[in-house]
Scaffold this active site. Sequence first.
Site, PDB file in Angstrom:
ATOM      1  CD1 TRP A 130      -2.584   1.566   0.541  1.00  0.00           C
ATOM      2  CD2 TRP A 130      -1.910   1.694   2.607  1.00  0.00           C
ATOM      3  NE1 TRP A 130      -3.335   2.676   1.151  1.00  0.00           N
ATOM      4  CE2 TRP A 130      -3.022   2.811   2.155  1.00  0.00           C
ATOM      5  CE3 TRP A 130      -1.402   1.767   3.881  1.00  0.00           C
ATOM      6  CZ2 TRP A 130      -3.261   3.641   3.393  1.00  0.00           C
ATOM      7  CZ3 TRP A 130      -1.778   2.691   4.790  1.00  0.00           C
ATOM      8  CH2 TRP A 130      -2.851   3.744   4.566  1.00  0.00           C
ATOM      9  CG  ASP A 211      -1.349  -2.460   7.992  1.00  0.00           C
ATOM     10  OD1 ASP A 211      -2.352  -2.186   8.413  1.00  0.00           O
ATOM     11  OD2 ASP A 211      -1.372  -1.644   6.816  1.00  0.00           O
ATOM     12  CE  LYS A 246      -9.981   1.224   4.526  1.00  0.00           C
ATOM     13  NZ  LYS A 246      -9.276   1.143   3.284  1.00  0.00           N
TER      14      LYS A 246
HETATM   15  C1  LIG Z   1      -3.156  -1.670   4.116  1.00  0.00           C
HETATM   16  C2  LIG Z   1      -3.602  -0.724   4.853  1.00  0.00           C
HETATM   17  N1  LIG Z   1      -3.299  -0.546   5.997  1.00  0.00           N
HETATM   18  C3  LIG Z   1      -3.808   0.627   6.765  1.00  0.00           C
HETATM   19  C4  LIG Z   1      -4.693   1.454   6.342  1.00  0.00           C
HETATM   20  C5  LIG Z   1      -5.133   2.613   7.170  1.00  0.00           C
HETATM   21  O1  LIG Z   1      -6.518   2.983   7.212  1.00  0.00           O
HETATM   22  P1  LIG Z   1      -7.075   4.116   8.347  1.00  0.00           P
HETATM   23  O2  LIG Z   1      -5.895   5.007   8.501  1.00  0.00           O
HETATM   24  O3  LIG Z   1      -8.061   4.688   7.232  1.00  0.00           O
HETATM   25  O4  LIG Z   1      -7.525   3.162   9.270  1.00  0.00           O
HETATM   26  C6  LIG Z   1      -5.301   1.210   5.145  1.00  0.00           C
HETATM   27  C7  LIG Z   1      -6.336   1.932   4.511  1.00  0.00           C
HETATM   28  O5  LIG Z   1      -6.752   2.046   3.140  1.00  0.00           O
HETATM   29  C8  LIG Z   1      -4.954   0.139   4.177  1.00  0.00           C
HETATM   30  O6  LIG Z   1      -5.246  -0.128   3.120  1.00  0.00           O
END
Ligand SMILES: Cc1ncc(COP(=O)(O)O)c(C=O)c1O
Length: 396
Positions: A130, A211, A246
Amino acid sequence: MFENLPQLPADPILGLMDAFRNDSNANKIDLGVGVYKNEQGETPVLESVKLAERDILEQEKTKVYIGPAGAVEFGTAMQNLLLGADHPALRDNRVTIIQTPGGCGALRVAAELVKKGNPDATIWVSDPTWGNHIPLLGDTGLQIKTYPYYDAVNHQIRFDAMTDALQQAQQGDLILLHGCCHNPSGADLSQEQWQTLTNMANEKGFTPFIDIAYQGFGAGIEEDAYGVRLMAEQLPELLIASSCSKNFGIYRERVGAVLMVAKNAEQARACSSQLARIVRGIYSMPPSHGAAVVAHILENDVLRQHWLGELNAMRERIHNLRGQLLDQLNAKGAGSDFSFITRQSGMFSFLDISPAQVQRLREEFSIYMTSDSRISVAGINNNNLDYLSSAIVGVL
Ligand SMILES: Cc1ncc(COP(=O)(O)O)c(C=O)c1O
């Protein structure tokens, strides 16, 4: 002072969203943005969240600060969700958890803890990973290296190449793994592969950093925690960054957690104090509302069942869309084998088509995805499936 700061290029995903908004084609499809969408193309507030919010609105008595580590009830509920309530690491008091602003906040705070523990550590991330992992982790000043992960020709994990590369990881390095639903590839580690990496971590002395942003979107809420639970049981140390964005659909409320497993209770307490100090130096304390909603849902049996039903429905929808896309591509004579789409899990997969083909989809058909051909599967629905599959076959 500020005249020295140049204008930065626009973020590619935000640029894609802008281009989509400005496109007047009535058939346009957005497969870029990484949020869940229902059959109507909307991202509604979950009913369980609305019900929890109603209770909180009635019951909340104060708005005083919740402290750097966040709400205790949230921490307890989240560690049970991640590890399972009777996990040996919990029994041994080797676990500490703090509430963070989203999974992004968790990743950054965890990386700051790594920096305090070992400023020379390298964080190894998958190729690809990501995009936001690099600034979130690298802006701490820690070194980032990549290990091979996804094979775009055979549409699967390059596990041998991955373990070969990780032979170079040093004691004290961190290996970032995606707990489930790998973003962007959708290709997840098998149970055997989790075990192999656990054994390697024990032998080589590196620390996995998991993660987990899509728990419940892969095989199920318990099943998706397999790697997390295995490593927490078999390794002396582990870092986990979790996101509720999510699976509770509360993206903008910013709810996440850092869970760390230490060698013993004393080190867990020490790390807990370090985490609180890090948070004080960045944003002082996390926001309350979203985490209160999550804690209330997880603690209340009726709301929890309601939420699990909604989460299962989101997972099932994505799973079915994967099958329908494959059927349509085959029916329209795609020629190449797209069955990997149904073997992958979570919100994303690569179509594994070229940047030129991605560009044709955008320019000729108003179908938007990132140039690496990552699609957000939930952007597909019964209204656009036929158009989408014809367009893909059209550019092959
Ligand atoms: C792989 C991954 N890690 C972490 C996140 C962090 O999400 P958030 O900060 O919106 O909770 C995301 C969000 O798209 C993600 O795709």
